[in-house]
Design a protein around this motif. Structure first.
Motif, PDB file in Angstrom:
ATOM      1  N   GLN A 391      16.732  26.645 -38.039  1.00 17.19           N
ATOM      2  CA  GLN A 391      15.788  27.020 -39.089  1.00 17.19           C
ATOM      3  C   GLN A 391      15.428  25.797 -39.940  1.00 17.19           C
ATOM      4  OE1 GLN A 391      13.926  29.402 -39.851  1.00 17.19           O
ATOM      5  NE2 GLN A 391      13.508  29.318 -42.044  1.00 17.19           N
ATOM      6  N   ARG A 395      11.793  23.903 -40.253  1.00 17.08           N
ATOM      7  CA  ARG A 395      11.119  23.769 -41.544  1.00 17.08           C
ATOM      8  C   ARG A 395      10.735  22.322 -41.821  1.00 17.08           C
ATOM      9  NH1 ARG A 395       8.345  27.365 -42.158  1.00 17.08           N
ATOM     10  NH2 ARG A 395       8.029  26.966 -44.380  1.00 17.08           N
ATOM     11  N   SER A 438      10.098  30.179 -38.036  1.00 18.10           N
ATOM     12  CA  SER A 438      10.710  29.647 -39.258  1.00 18.10           C
ATOM     13  C   SER A 438       9.890  30.017 -40.484  1.00 18.10           C
ATOM     14  CB  SER A 438      10.866  28.128 -39.159  1.00 18.10           C
ATOM     15  OG  SER A 438       9.625  27.465 -39.296  1.00 18.10           O
ATOM     16  N   THR A 442      11.343  32.220 -43.544  1.00 10.54           N
ATOM     17  CA  THR A 442      11.258  31.724 -44.920  1.00 10.54           C
ATOM     18  C   THR A 442      10.568  32.736 -45.828  1.00 10.54           C
ATOM     19  OG1 THR A 442      11.197  29.436 -44.144  1.00 10.54           O
ATOM     20  CG2 THR A 442      10.388  29.852 -46.373  1.00 10.54           C
TER      21      THR A 442
END
Length: 899
Positions: A391, A395, A438, A442
């Motif tokens: 993840q 990002r 991702s 988020t």
């Protein structure tokens, strides 16, 4: 039913009865001959938090109090007794009645059984109860004895002596008292789920196991081996026996045999029972302790016998009170009239007031430390991979502003809110699926309604720890463990049933833990990225990914929202086509992600340092963006690779030449990159790329240094002198191999997965001969670095090394098995967690190897090991071909044993 009569005064209550648990108080209340209302003159001080029950037993008025819910131990008992004495100053003595752990030693004349009653009886050195303290030690002598309970008054001791004498002549009245209690309160005699009754629980549930045999796991002993229990003579009556002797009391709940035996050693052979409250009444409340035996103070402790044991203890207390004449009791001094006791009460009251907050704080902190340590142990055993790494990496690659089209779409909004919702996002390689995942994760993390119950997992072809259905389930359970009490309970039970973490659980067991957890959860959002990178997609419901997802969708759990991404592989598409509506399937085609690609290209061209040389030429920047947008065809990865190349173009002529010759596909792009590798680096680069593709986990830098100098075709396959220069001297000691040979541990763990089991491969065959036949030390060192039979053990023991035939069968090396059998290996040798070579090969799914072992005479009926026999081992993993093969060879389909 007992009658309810008019009020009495506080001074009329002469006996104080203390119970620790609610079920003990219930038993005490049930044997009252009369229930009394609250005394008319009862005015408790504000410091008295006790809740009392008043009543009569025979000729005596009794006041009953219990510890606060969840409270136990010496401090809790003292904080209950002291206010009682202040409110009822005419109390002459106390009864501490409830359950305890029996110290059964049938071979030494101490045949204590569950439901029996133990009564504290003064000896020459104690008042019948001794206190131990594990916080104080005398050098070499274990726990220290730090106190003794004050002897009960003469009236009680005389009654106790007469009662014992009468029991020599006739049976106790306890069974009759219990029968009357059942008639008055029939509800107490009925069992309910998870709540046994107050009746006798049966000899079939009373097992005294050998001190060397620990509990297997679970809420009861159904999984324990009864062959490990001690055989005892049959009793003529099912009624409880009464035992008299020393009771040991302390603040510790004893469930470990070594600790129990240490206490027995220091208290003496008269110690019959362990409990946790009496020591709190040291010298302050003369009383007798009566304990019904609910367990044997060992790891097999469970709750089945608690209510019956509480009932037998209360019944005996009632019988004992009938032996105490009222006139003798009236001549007994009041507890608070004793000057020593009065001073002691004042001191204790003051000390408790000072200590309780600190003790509570320390207790809470200690409990948290113990809980944290246990949870850490369970998590190490679960050994899940960390998806937050993927993840965070995604990002970092994410370009701000991309993915918002999907977050604003009705598809995503509806998926978040609709019951039992499902979405499958699919796209070709390089289309940005992982970056989009991702972005979704988020967004869910920032949403307070979904962040608490958000679970995610990234399948990853570059990390073997993230390429299986089993790995995914472990990771999801890990994420739930600290959020869900149900998950902690379920996983802790599985840990216990797996020999407290000494063996790994089956994927099926893990799936059941996860299913049970989410069935009782709040709204839960699950995101699974890159299903196509999972290597265990097909198979049984519990052992493979796609059947598991299908079962989750079919369950139609309203509170579960599942989103998955993958390439449009045929097996994945087929799995979802009948389960998901067309609205639930979204193909990430070029037009959907074109805006995101434009945003990404614009940011790279205008803001990143790599192309800063063109910041003074907006026309060139526009040209770069236009060419890449038009040729991207929805491929983020293609765009990123071309930008990397264009960053190296130092002048306009070079730049335009590079743009004009851009490759059309990702495959062509990668091919060009390989062609740019200098010839003198090519061999090393190929070796490193091979490990990037095939390694079971990412290599560390020092491992890669060793990997590139291994030469399997040479006699001396590994020569440390060929390394890149190292300052430290290399030592050939097993304990130092990890430091001296960084690549060794990786090799020990994964060499068999890289092995090409080819009988015509001369180099491979020679290596097998050296490893299994000629160089025994190499085999031992390999197993000490990593024992595949005990993969969780970070420091494998030499005693646990499996025999070589078992090892070769376990890892599926058919050529090695043939070689070992040709040189005389015992095909039915026992050993290893799975018992023998045939069971190990069956569990691994090696059909040809199972056939070979059977043809060479392996005993198909051999018992032993985790699954007891080969048929159960193969069945547990869903290997139908092996199951059929074993059945054709005569395996017993009804064979018992195993998991």
């Amino acid at each position: 039913m007992t009658s309810q009569i008019v009020q009495k005064d506080c001074e009329q209550y002469t006996i104080g009865w203390i119970a620790a648990l609610a079920l003990e108080r219930a038993a005490a209340t049930a044997i009252l001959d009369e229930h009394h209302q609250i005394p008319a003159d009862f005015e408790p001080p504000c410091s008295d938090s006790n809740v009392y029950t008043w009543g009569r037993i025979g000729e005596h008025n009794v006041v009953i109090a219990s510890l606060a819910a969840g409270g136990y131990g010496t401090v809790s008992a003292a904080t209950t007794a002291i206010p009682m004495l202040a409110c009822f100053p005419h109390i002459r003595f106390g009864l501490l009645v409830g359950i305890g752990g029996g110290i059964a030693r049938p071979n030494e004349g101490r045949d204590i059984r569950l439901g029996d009653v133990v009564v504290s009886q003064p000896t020459g050195t104690s008042g019948g109860v001794v206190q131990y303290d594990f916080g104080k030690f005398k050098a070499g002598h274990g726990p220290e004895r730090i106190g003794s309970l004050r002897k009960p008054p003469e009236a009680m001791l005389k009654a106790l002596a007469k009662l014992q004498a009468d029991h020599e002549l006739a049976d106790s009245q306890v069974p009759q008292i219990l029968e009357a209690m059942g008639q008055s309160y029939p509800n107490m005699m009925r069992s309910k789920p998870g709540k046994p009754s107050y009746q006798y629980q049966g000899t079939e549930h009373d097992h005294l196991f050998r001190s060397t045999y620990n509990h297997i796991g679970g809420a009861d002993c159904s999984k324990c081996d009864l062959a490990q229990s001690i055989q005892r003579d049959q009793r003529f009556s099912l009624g409880p026996e009464i035992h008299y002797g020393v009771v040991a009391s302390g603040n510790w709940l004893i469930k470990e045999v070594p600790v129990r035996d240490e206490i027995i050693e220091f208290t003496g052979e008269d110690c019959l029972c362990l409990e946790m409250e009496a020591a709190g009444l040291m010298d302050s409340f003369p009383c007798i302790v009566i304990r019904g035996i609910s367990d044997y103070a060992d790891s097999h402790k469970n709750d089945r016998w608690q209510r019956y044991a509480a009932a037998t203890a209360a019944a005996f207390a009632k019988e004992l009170l009938s032996y105490i004449p009222v006139h003798e009791l009236s001549q007994t001094p009041k507890v608070i009239e004793n000057q020593d006791i009065r001073e002691c009460l004042n001191q204790i009251d003051q000390r408790i007031t000072e200590l309780v907050p600190n003790i509570t704080s320390v207790k809470n902190h200690t409990n948290q430390l113990v809980l944290d340590a246990q949870q850490q142990k369970v998590m190490e055993w679960l050994s899940s991979s960390d998806s937050s790494i993927n993840q965070n990496k995604a990002r970092q690659l994410h370009q701000q502003g991309t993915g918002t089209w999907f977050l604003k779409s009705n598809d995503f909004i509806n998926w978040k809110s609709y019951p039992h919702s499902f979405l499958w996002l699919n796209g070709f390689p390089g289309s940005g699926k992982t970056i989009l995942s991702s972005t979704i994760i988020t967004a869910l993390e920032k949403d307070t309604t979904s962040s608490q119950w958000l679970l995610y997992f990234y399948f990853d072809f570059s990390d073997p720890r993230k390429q299986s259905h089993d790995s995914m389930v472990r990771s999801l359970i890990h994420q739930l463990y600290y959020r869900s009490e149900i998950t902690r309970k379920e996983l802790n039970l599985l840990f216990s049933s797996s020999e407290n973490g000494h063996r790994q659980p089956a994927t099926e067991s893990l799936c059941k833990v996860f299913t049970n957890s989410i069935e009782h959860s709040d709204q839960i959002w699950i995101v699974l990225d890159a299903l196509d990178e999972c290597e265990t997609r097909k198979g049984g419901q519990y052992t493979s990914l796609l059947p598991w997802i299908r079962s989750l969708i079919k369950a139609r759990l309203d509170h579960v929202h599942l989103l998955v991404t993958s390439r449009p592989e045929h097996d994945i598409e087929k799995a979802f086509q009948y389960l998901a509506s067309t609205d639930s399937i979204i193909h990430l085609e070029s037009k959907l992600v074109s805006d995101d690609i434009s945003t990404y290209v614009h940011a790279r061209v205008r803001d990143h340092d790599g192309l800063e040389r063109w910041r003074g030429r907006p026309d060139i920047q526009d040209e770069i963006e236009k060419e890449l947008r038009e040729r991207a065809n929805g491929m983020f990865r293609w765009v990123a690779c071309q930008l990397d190349v264009l960053e190296g173009c130092t002048d306009l002529r070079m730049l335009r030449k590079a743009i004009a010759s851009l490759p059309e596909t990702l495959d062509e792009t990668y091919s060009r990159i390989l062609d740019l590798i200098p010839p003198y680096h090519k061999d090393n680069m190929i070796r490193i790329l091979q490990f990037l593709v095939y390694s079971e986990r990412p290599l560390r830098l020092e491992e890669a240094v060793d990997a590139i100098i291994v030469e399997p075709e040479h006699e001396d396959m590994f020569q440390p002198g060929n390394r890149m220069p190292q300052p430290e001297e290399i030592k050939l000691i097993v304990r130092e191999i990890r430091e001296s040979y960084p690549f060794a541990e990786y090799c020990a763990k994964y060499w068999m997965t890289h092995a090409v089991d080819d009988k015509d491969d001369r180099v491979f065959k020679r290596l097998l001969i050296r490893f299994f036949l000629e160089e025994h030390g190499s085999f031992v060192s390999c197993c000490l670095l990593y024992n595949p039979d005990r993969s969780w053990d970070k420091e494998p023991s030499k005693k646990m090394i499996p025999h070589k035939l078992y090892y070769a069968s376990f890892v599926g090396l058919k050529s090695a098995v043939k070689l070992l059998l040709q040189t005389g290996a015992d095909i039915n040798a026992q050993g290893g967690i799975y018992g023998n070579a045939l069971q190990a090969a069956s569990l691994g799914g090696y059909t040809e190897l199972v056939q070979l072992l059977l043809d060479k005479g392996a005993n198909i009926h051999a018992q032993g090991g985790e699954y007891s026999n080969a048929l159960q081992a193969a069945s547990s993993r869903g290997y139908t071909a092996i199951v059929q093969l074993l059945l054709d060879k005569g395996a017993d389909i009804n064979a018992q044993g195993g998991r």
